[in-house]
Design an enzyme around this catalytic site. Structure first.
Site, PDB file in Angstrom:
ATOM      1  N   ASP A  63       0.485  -1.130  -0.145  1.00  0.00           N
ATOM      2  CA  ASP A  63      -0.181  -0.032  -0.238  1.00  0.00           C
ATOM      3  C   ASP A  63       0.658   1.717  -0.043  1.00  0.00           C
ATOM      4  O   ASP A  63       2.002   0.986   0.022  1.00  0.00           O
ATOM      5  CB  ASP A  63      -0.893  -0.517   1.391  1.00  0.00           C
ATOM      6  CG  ASP A  63      -0.033  -0.533   2.275  1.00  0.00           C
ATOM      7  OD1 ASP A  63       0.911  -0.452   2.591  1.00  0.00           O
ATOM      8  OD2 ASP A  63      -0.900  -0.915   3.250  1.00  0.00           O
ATOM      9  N   ASN A 132      -7.771  -3.261  14.745  1.00  0.00           N
ATOM     10  CA  ASN A 132      -9.215  -3.712  14.093  1.00  0.00           C
ATOM     11  C   ASN A 132      -9.362  -4.865  12.936  1.00  0.00           C
ATOM     12  O   ASN A 132     -10.382  -4.960  12.565  1.00  0.00           O
ATOM     13  CB  ASN A 132      -9.942  -2.482  13.339  1.00  0.00           C
ATOM     14  CG  ASN A 132      -9.326  -1.926  12.040  1.00  0.00           C
ATOM     15  OD1 ASN A 132      -8.208  -2.240  11.964  1.00  0.00           O
ATOM     16  ND2 ASN A 132      -9.585  -0.998  11.544  1.00  0.00           N
ATOM     17  N   HIS A 134      -7.777  -4.847  10.185  1.00  0.00           N
ATOM     18  CA  HIS A 134      -7.180  -4.830   8.692  1.00  0.00           C
ATOM     19  C   HIS A 134      -6.297  -5.833   8.796  1.00  0.00           C
ATOM     20  O   HIS A 134      -5.292  -5.653   8.829  1.00  0.00           O
ATOM     21  CB  HIS A 134      -7.675  -3.480   8.364  1.00  0.00           C
ATOM     22  CG  HIS A 134      -6.577  -2.476   9.291  1.00  0.00           C
ATOM     23  ND1 HIS A 134      -6.278  -1.494  10.163  1.00  0.00           N
ATOM     24  CD2 HIS A 134      -4.977  -2.344   8.550  1.00  0.00           C
ATOM     25  CE1 HIS A 134      -4.722  -1.076  10.681  1.00  0.00           C
ATOM     26  NE2 HIS A 134      -3.822  -1.692   9.789  1.00  0.00           N
ATOM     27  N   GLU A 139      -9.595  -2.394   5.010  1.00  0.00           N
ATOM     28  CA  GLU A 139     -10.637  -1.719   6.847  1.00  0.00           C
ATOM     29  C   GLU A 139     -12.010  -2.672   7.110  1.00  0.00           C
ATOM     30  O   GLU A 139     -12.148  -2.571   5.528  1.00  0.00           O
ATOM     31  CB  GLU A 139     -11.345  -0.498   6.384  1.00  0.00           C
ATOM     32  CG  GLU A 139      -9.373   0.968   6.525  1.00  0.00           C
ATOM     33  CD  GLU A 139      -8.815   1.118   8.462  1.00  0.00           C
ATOM     34  OE1 GLU A 139      -9.529  -0.419   9.105  1.00  0.00           O
ATOM     35  OE2 GLU A 139      -8.060   2.097   8.267  1.00  0.00           O
TER      36      GLU A 139
END
Length: 242
Positions: A63, A132, A134, A139
């Site tokens: 990314d 979380n 990801h 996400e």
């Protein structure tokens, strides 16, 4: 799925580096998926001290932040150059990171996905895991079939990454990320995690329900996954590890 538990994150990184070194000795032009963040740093440090020649290895970053170019110290292109290309002796011409300054980020994402396919796909994808759930910047919720695309970062992710910036407000709000479908096409997934703060996410990814509401649960569907965890990150797992 194979889970390897060590006492420290440095030991986990060293074990993971041994696996990658073996792959490169067998396949000198292997295609690696390269992750940033703190989790893979012990791996890169350990691999730098090993003997495989990495000059022909090809690489694709997971990314990149939108709005940051390779000259920016906070860009992932810069991190990959510093921590991977220069440290490990990779050929910069063979390592690609999405262009965070692309005039058309949507087209840049599609082109990046195509370049991975044109390279024959990724042999081994290095991954961390977000608190979380990801993977890369996918996400929750993220479709398991998603391709490389532009995404908006969750507030929790920006807060987690604020340690690399002057403040959370300085963390870019959007990024280009490999999609979950892109990641799942890698032939081998290698996930690293260390610290108690990752224990809940690791347990949910490995033993929780497989759901797009927790993107890292995708690893349960993949035929070849190896996790390298320190004892803190593995502390909430019920299943056996080695």
């Amino acid at each position: 799925m194979k889970i390897i538990e060590t006492v420290t994150g440095a030991e986990a990184g060293a074990r993971a580096a041994e696996l990658i070194a073996g792959l490169v000795r067998r396949a000198p032009t292997a295609v690696l998926g390269l992750a940033t963040g703190s989790s893979p740093l012990p791996l890169y440090a350990a691999l730098a001290g090993m003997d495989p020649a990495l000059g022909r290895v090809r690489g694709f970053s997971l990314d990149e932040y939108l709005g940051l170019g390779p000259a920016d110290e906070m860009s992932y292109a810069r991190v990959i150059r510093r921590e991977v290309i220069e440290r490990l002796g990779l050929d910069p011409a063979l390592v690609r990171t999405p262009d965070g300054l692309a005039e058309d980020p949507i087209r840049e994402a599609a082109d990046f996905d195509r370049r991975i396919r044109d390279a024959g796909g990724i042999d081994l994808q290095i991954l961390g895991i977000g608190s979380n759930g990801h993977l890369a910047f996918n996400e929750p919720p993220s479709a398991f079939t998603s391709r490389t695309r532009v995404v908006e970062l969750a507030a929790s992710t920006r807060l987690d990454n604020a340690r690399f910036f002057d403040s959370a407000a300085d963390v870019p709000s959007h990024a280009i990320t490999q999609g979950l479908g892109t990641i799942a096409e890698a032939r081998h997934l290698l996930l690293l995690a260390h610290g108690e703060g990752k224990a809940g996410a690791v347990a949910r990814a490995v033993e929780g329900p497989v759901t797009e509401d927790f993107p890292a649960s995708l690893i349960q569907r993949h035929p070849h996954v190896t996790l390298f965890l320190d004892s803190a990150a593995a502390s909430r797992l019920q299943r056996a590890r080695v």
